[in-house]
Design an enzyme around this catalytic site. Structure first.
Site, mmCIF file in Angstrom:
data_model
loop_
_atom_site.group_PDB
_atom_site.id
_atom_site.type_symbol
_atom_site.label_atom_id
_atom_site.label_comp_id
_atom_site.label_asym_id
_atom_site.label_seq_id
_atom_site.Cartn_x
_atom_site.Cartn_y
_atom_site.Cartn_z
ATOM 1 N N GLU A 81 0.808 -1.220 0.000
ATOM 2 C CA GLU A 81 0.000 0.000 0.000
ATOM 3 C C GLU A 81 0.843 1.271 0.000
ATOM 4 O O GLU A 81 0.315 2.368 -0.210
ATOM 5 C CB GLU A 81 -0.944 -0.005 1.209
ATOM 6 C CG GLU A 81 -2.049 -1.050 1.080
ATOM 7 C CD GLU A 81 -2.938 -1.134 2.306
ATOM 8 O OE1 GLU A 81 -2.513 -0.675 3.383
ATOM 9 O OE2 GLU A 81 -4.044 -1.677 2.191
ATOM 10 N N GLU A 112 7.253 -21.938 8.134
ATOM 11 C CA GLU A 112 7.600 -21.071 9.263
ATOM 12 C C GLU A 112 8.656 -21.693 10.172
ATOM 13 O O GLU A 112 9.242 -21.004 11.012
ATOM 14 C CB GLU A 112 6.358 -20.713 10.071
ATOM 15 C CG GLU A 112 5.753 -21.823 10.888
ATOM 16 C CD GLU A 112 4.644 -21.318 11.796
ATOM 17 O OE1 GLU A 112 4.758 -21.519 13.010
ATOM 18 O OE2 GLU A 112 3.684 -20.708 11.291
#
EC number: 4.2.1.126
Length: 274
Positions: A81, A112
């Site tokens: 953004e 992960e």
């Protein structure tokens, strides 16, 4: 300090499946109301990290987010953004998720837990001492993130972190830890809820405050935003009208010619002076 995963503690609410929709919404909302207060307590930590990021960016450095699962996706969201909002290059703020782009939409098994991949992912961007790397993990225990920050520390790269458990291994690894302790989730262990909301609020603060300090906002306006759709073009035209008192048509012509609100206003002001 004893490390306790409050994000994994049992919910204060029992028998969720027996609640009405109204009760579910009310109780979730009551829990959500506590999140901004938890973020408020972490403001000094957030400020310290931002004050470390700004001078590095002024030297040409970049901001990296690394995370897994929800945390990784939130970092990518915030990074993605920045170009449309502040008109910065797409590679100034970079979000990296364990498991690569596939993991944005679908979980990648064991990603992960990989303790070498984060550094490999960062090296692909030619990471250097002018950059800052922020690890995001609600639990504060994600191996991918912790190992990535450890390597950054070894290479004299500034590290920050966002966790929702105080005194976590991630916080102890990071040079600028941010601990937003939101407590147990409404659905036990579902850290996409309060913890995710807290992380998003902190990420908003980091990039917004940094970009303001870097001169990417004038007054309270996004004068460098990318004009990627009709709504934003209209907003840009109205910004110009407000700033230099011209008609909609004149402002539209200026914006179309110069490509940004800032450039249009600067050109008008310079031509007026001449």
């Amino acid at each position: 300090m004893t490390f306790t995963k409050t994000t994994e503690q049992s919910s204060k609410y029992e028998n969720l499946e027996q609640m009405s929709v109204s009760s579910l919404l009310s109780n979730i909302n009551n829990e959500d109301k506590t999140v901004p207060l938890a973020v408020e307590k972490a403001l000094p930590q957030i400020e310290q990290l931002i004050n470390a990021i700004i001078p590095k960016m002024k030297l040409g450095g970049r901001l990296f987010y690394i995370g897994a699962g929800t945390s990784g996706r939130l970092g990518i969201l915030d990074a993605s953004e920045c170009p449309p909002t502040f008109g910065v290059p797409f590679d100034l703020v970079i979000g990296i998720i364990a498991g690569g782009d596939t993991a944005i939409r679908k979980a990648v098994e064991n990603a992960e837990d990989d303790t070498t991949q984060a550094w490999n992912d960062l090296k692909a961007y030619n990471i250097n001492e002018n950059d800052v790397v922020v690890g995001i993990a609600a639990s504060g225990t994600t191996p991918y993130v912790i190992a990535g920050l450890e390597e950054c520390n070894n290479h004299n790269i500034i590290t920050g972190s966002i966790s929702c458990n105080e005194g976590s291994p991630l916080s102890l690894t990071s040079k600028y830890p941010i601990d937003v302790v939101v407590g147990p989730e409404f659905v036990t262990g579902s850290s996409r809820m309060k913890a995710g909301t807290a992380q998003k609020l902190v990420l908003n603060m980091i990039t917004t405050a940094t970009m303001v300090q870097l001169g990417k906002v004038k007054g309270n306006k996004m004068v460098d935003m990318q004009l990627s759709n009709s709504k934003l073009v209209d907003r840009g035209v109205k910004m110009i009208m407000e700033e230099i008192d011209v008609s909609y048509v004149e402002a539209s012509d200026l914006l179309q010619t110069h490509g940004s609100v800032r450039k249009a206003v600067d050109f008008f002001n310079l031509s007026t002076i001449k």
